[in-house]
Design an enzyme around this catalytic site. Structure first.
Site, PDB file in Angstrom:
ATOM      1  N   CYS A  80       0.869  -1.177   0.000  1.00 50.27           N
ATOM      2  CA  CYS A  80       0.000   0.000   0.000  1.00 50.27           C
ATOM      3  C   CYS A  80       0.911   1.234   0.000  1.00 50.27           C
ATOM      4  CB  CYS A  80      -0.966  -0.008   1.177  1.00 50.27           C
ATOM      5  SG  CYS A  80      -0.190   0.232   2.786  1.00 50.27           S
ATOM      6  N   ARG A  81       0.391   2.373   0.348  1.00 43.54           N
ATOM      7  CA  ARG A  81       1.189   3.603   0.322  1.00 43.54           C
ATOM      8  C   ARG A  81       2.286   3.581   1.381  1.00 43.54           C
ATOM      9  NH1 ARG A  81       1.139   8.359   3.098  1.00 43.54           N
ATOM     10  NH2 ARG A  81       1.974  10.149   1.987  1.00 43.54           N
TER      11      ARG A  81
END
Length: 123
Positions: A80-81
């Site tokens: 994810c980020r």
């Protein structure tokens, strides 16, 4: 719920730094990006499969099966980020002792900080 909260704040050997993640990918792991569609389109690890965290929450391991992925047979690196959503997904998907599910610690931010490439969708 307590298990999920505990997992978010306890060091886990399945959390991999970018250099470890590169080795895992080179050894045949598949990358699963759990971010939202707009984040994924803006740039993701090369060859990543997009399965948003909301889908994983809703379907559990069946979300992987819909994409032909089986963590019992092939390691999965979740991304994810920043590593938080993918760590949540790892907890939801690592349902058995044979499940090979890993998290990219620091997410795409750490990946790019190490000078590693992203793939972008065109159009």
């Amino acid at each position: 719920m307590l298990r999920l909260l505990r997992s978010l704040f306890t060091p886990d050997p399945r959390d991999l730094a970018p250099p470890q993640a590169v080795r895992l990918i080179n050894d045949g792991a598949r990358v699963v990006d759990v971010r939202e569609a707009d984040e994924f389109a803006a740039g993701h690890l090369p060859g990543a499969t997009h399965i948003p965290l909301a889908e994983i929450r809703r379907l559990g391991p069946a979300a992987l099966q819909r994409h032909g992925l089986d963590p019992q047979r092939q390691p999965l690196l979740l991304v994810c980020r920043s590593g938080a959503r993918s760590r949540t997904a790892m907890t939801l998907l690592a349902t058995g002792p044979e499940a090979q599910v890993f998290n990219l610690r620091g997410g795409v931010l750490a990946w790019t900080a190490h000078g590693l490439p992203l793939q972008r969708h065109k159009g």
